[in-house]
Design a protein around this motif. Structure first.
Motif, PDB file in Angstrom:
ATOM      1  N   LYS A  98       0.831  -1.207   0.000  1.00  0.00           N
ATOM      2  CA  LYS A  98       0.000   0.000   0.000  1.00  0.00           C
ATOM      3  C   LYS A  98       0.865   1.257   0.000  1.00  0.00           C
ATOM      4  O   LYS A  98       0.598   2.210  -0.730  1.00  0.00           O
ATOM      5  CB  LYS A  98      -0.929   0.007   1.215  1.00  0.00           C
ATOM      6  CG  LYS A  98      -2.003  -1.059   1.187  1.00  0.00           C
ATOM      7  CD  LYS A  98      -2.840  -0.984   2.459  1.00  0.00           C
ATOM      8  CE  LYS A  98      -3.934  -2.029   2.488  1.00  0.00           C
ATOM      9  NZ  LYS A  98      -4.726  -1.966   3.756  1.00  0.00           N
ATOM     10  N   LYS A 101       3.741   0.855  -3.102  1.00  0.00           N
ATOM     11  CA  LYS A 101       3.218   0.806  -4.473  1.00  0.00           C
ATOM     12  C   LYS A 101       3.735  -0.411  -5.252  1.00  0.00           C
ATOM     13  O   LYS A 101       3.942  -0.349  -6.467  1.00  0.00           O
ATOM     14  CB  LYS A 101       3.561   2.094  -5.247  1.00  0.00           C
ATOM     15  CG  LYS A 101       3.141   3.374  -4.540  1.00  0.00           C
ATOM     16  CD  LYS A 101       1.642   3.419  -4.284  1.00  0.00           C
ATOM     17  CE  LYS A 101       1.249   4.717  -3.600  1.00  0.00           C
ATOM     18  NZ  LYS A 101      -0.202   4.752  -3.246  1.00  0.00           N
ATOM     19  N   TYR A 125      -8.048  -4.593  -1.219  1.00  0.00           N
ATOM     20  CA  TYR A 125      -6.830  -3.855  -1.573  1.00  0.00           C
ATOM     21  C   TYR A 125      -7.051  -3.087  -2.879  1.00  0.00           C
ATOM     22  O   TYR A 125      -6.332  -3.293  -3.871  1.00  0.00           O
ATOM     23  CB  TYR A 125      -5.643  -4.817  -1.718  1.00  0.00           C
ATOM     24  CG  TYR A 125      -5.316  -5.592  -0.462  1.00  0.00           C
ATOM     25  CD1 TYR A 125      -4.466  -5.062   0.499  1.00  0.00           C
ATOM     26  CD2 TYR A 125      -5.866  -6.849  -0.237  1.00  0.00           C
ATOM     27  CE1 TYR A 125      -4.159  -5.763   1.654  1.00  0.00           C
ATOM     28  CE2 TYR A 125      -5.576  -7.555   0.924  1.00  0.00           C
ATOM     29  CZ  TYR A 125      -4.728  -7.010   1.856  1.00  0.00           C
ATOM     30  OH  TYR A 125      -4.439  -7.710   3.002  1.00  0.00           O
ATOM     31  N   SER A 127      -6.333  -0.226  -3.875  1.00  0.00           N
ATOM     32  CA  SER A 127      -5.262   0.659  -4.348  1.00  0.00           C
ATOM     33  C   SER A 127      -4.101  -0.109  -4.975  1.00  0.00           C
ATOM     34  O   SER A 127      -3.228   0.500  -5.609  1.00  0.00           O
ATOM     35  CB  SER A 127      -4.730   1.515  -3.191  1.00  0.00           C
ATOM     36  OG  SER A 127      -4.085   0.702  -2.218  1.00  0.00           O
ATOM     37  N   GLU A 129      -2.129  -2.650  -7.529  1.00  0.00           N
ATOM     38  CA  GLU A 129      -2.225  -2.997  -8.938  1.00  0.00           C
ATOM     39  C   GLU A 129      -1.956  -4.487  -9.134  1.00  0.00           C
ATOM     40  O   GLU A 129      -0.894  -4.990  -8.783  1.00  0.00           O
ATOM     41  CB  GLU A 129      -1.223  -2.178  -9.755  1.00  0.00           C
ATOM     42  CG  GLU A 129      -1.386  -2.351 -11.246  1.00  0.00           C
ATOM     43  CD  GLU A 129      -0.487  -1.420 -12.055  1.00  0.00           C
ATOM     44  OE1 GLU A 129      -0.640  -1.385 -13.286  1.00  0.00           O
ATOM     45  OE2 GLU A 129       0.367  -0.741 -11.432  1.00  0.00           O
TER      46      GLU A 129
END
Length: 251
Positions: A98, A101, A125, A127, A129
């Motif tokens: 988180k 990134k 989750y 946020s 990718e």
């Protein structure tokens, strides 16, 4: 890095927090490789298969997933060692992602489980990718198209490639794939996809601490019991011997 040895296999002297710090260091310093989450069964396999032993011993990290491994380490005097299980490491890295990134690619298990993982990632989750989520065909390791998979991973550039094919296949695949990757760490996680998706339940904490999580797992998957008999007996002998060997060298 310092290791303790169970016969021929080296296990990192680590715990969950230390392993996370090492992973951050590896990524920050662009030191990529694969991570083996090693339990009693895979320790037994490695000590009876030279090719698999090389794979384990060449890992970026070989972490102790299994209470008997921790008991052996502590008997040998390595008191900082604690269990780094796949079901604990995986969510810890997701939480870390988180702020860092980090991105992720999931590879293994069944289409149903992969779909549930994608749903849970979006829900819990949002946020993070997810660069890919694939359930490959059930096939021998020789039938995997490693080159094509490497091209795909290098195109997407996930921070982590989570491989849930089960041992020893997942480690064999990672060892073939990792040299072809540019900026990704591979982690072999076994049943972690099933635990995360909720298709298999994890043992209660008290059972985990008693070193009996394998028994809980067998009760859910009794067809696999035969795979655990020899490793259980072998690791039990090594655990007993560790009481009398306090001078195991650190490499």
């Amino acid at each position: 890095m310092s290791k303790f040895y169970i016969d021929k296999i080296g296990i990192d002297i680590t715990n969950l927090q230390d392993a996370l710090e090492k992973i951050i260091y590896f990524i920050d310093n662009k030191k990529f490789g694969y991570i083996c989450v090693t339990n009693s069964r895979t320790v037994h396999l490695a000590n009876h298969d030279d090719d698999y032993l090389k794979i384990q011993n060449k890992a970026l990290l070989t972490v102790p997933d299994g209470v008997p491994l921790v008991w052996i380490a502590r008997n040998l005097g390595y008191k900082s060692v604690d269990r780094v299980s796949g079901p604990d490491l995986f969510p810890a890295v997701l939480e870390l992602s988180k702020s860092k990134k980090y991105s992720h690619y999931f590879y293994g298990s069944t289409p149903n489980t992969i779909a549930k993982i994608e749903e849970k990632m979006k829900r819990n989750y949002p946020s993070l990718e997810v660069k890919g989520a694939v359930s490959p065909p059930f096939q021998p390791i020789a039938d995997f198209d490693i080159d094509a998979l490497a091209v795909e991973i290098n195109r997407l550039k996930p921070t982590f490639f989570w491989c849930g094919l089960g041992a020893p296949k997942q480690e064999q695949l990672m060892a073939l794939l990792q040299p072809k990757l540019e900026s990704t760490i591979c982690v072999g996680v076994g049943l972690v996809f099933e635990y995360f998706a909720g298709t298999v339940s994890r043992a209660p904490v008290i059972i985990q601490k008693l070193g009996l999580e394998w028994l809980h797992r067998l009760l859910q998957q009794p067809v696999k019991m035969i795979r655990f008999i020899k490793p259980f007996m072998w690791i039990s002998v090594n655990l007993f011997q560790s009481f009398f060997n306090k001078n195991n060298p650190i490499y």
